[in-house]
Design a protein around this motif. Sequence first.
Motif, short mmCIF file in Angstrom:
data_model
loop_
_atom_site.label_atom_id
_atom_site.label_comp_id
_atom_site.label_asym_id
_atom_site.label_seq_id
_atom_site.Cartn_x
_atom_site.Cartn_y
_atom_site.Cartn_z
N GLU A 109 0.81 -1.21 0.00
CA GLU A 109 0.00 0.00 0.00
C GLU A 109 0.85 1.27 0.00
N TYR A 110 2.14 1.13 0.20
CA TYR A 110 3.02 2.29 0.33
C TYR A 110 3.82 2.51 -0.94
N ASP A 111 3.95 3.76 -1.30
CA ASP A 111 4.56 4.12 -2.58
C ASP A 111 6.03 4.50 -2.47
N TYR A 112 6.43 4.99 -1.33
CA TYR A 112 7.80 5.50 -1.18
C TYR A 112 8.45 4.83 0.02
N TRP A 113 9.73 4.50 -0.18
CA TRP A 113 10.48 3.76 0.83
C TRP A 113 11.86 4.33 1.02
N GLY A 114 12.34 4.27 2.26
CA GLY A 114 13.72 4.57 2.53
C GLY A 114 14.59 3.35 2.28
N GLN A 115 15.89 3.52 2.51
CA GLN A 115 16.84 2.44 2.24
C GLN A 115 16.96 1.47 3.40
N GLY A 116 16.43 1.84 4.55
CA GLY A 116 16.46 0.97 5.72
C GLY A 116 17.63 1.26 6.64
N THR A 117 17.43 0.93 7.91
CA THR A 117 18.48 1.05 8.91
C THR A 117 18.45 -0.20 9.78
N GLN A 118 19.64 -0.75 10.05
CA GLN A 118 19.74 -2.02 10.77
C GLN A 118 19.61 -1.80 12.27
#
Length: 123
Positions: A109-118
Amino acid sequence: QVQLVESGGGLVQAGGSLRLSCAASGRTYGDYILAWFRRAPGKEREFVVFIGRSGATSNYADSVKGRFTISRDNTKNTVYLQMNSLQPEDTAVYYCAARRGLGGVLATEYDYWGQGTQVTVSS
């Protein structure tokens, strides 16, 4: 369009706390529902929480309810995830996501994403 950049991940012992941040670009930041998802090793991406446009509403996954708190500062174009009482099962890559429309719990449902953080929680 909005671009998202997460920060604040790291290594913490069980019972500890971390605060994640997600900075967003774009002049229409306030138009977006913002959410956090996570992906543990070998597992599917999992919903954690979303927050409404004004910050007045939120919806948490049962697994984090009472331990995690989401907030947003629309003057700084930033959403935060305060994580307390962390457990090894919280170990995952945490992603910030954004969408227009209503809040949702599905990654699709989401269009935009970050790169992630561990985030790694040791026992």
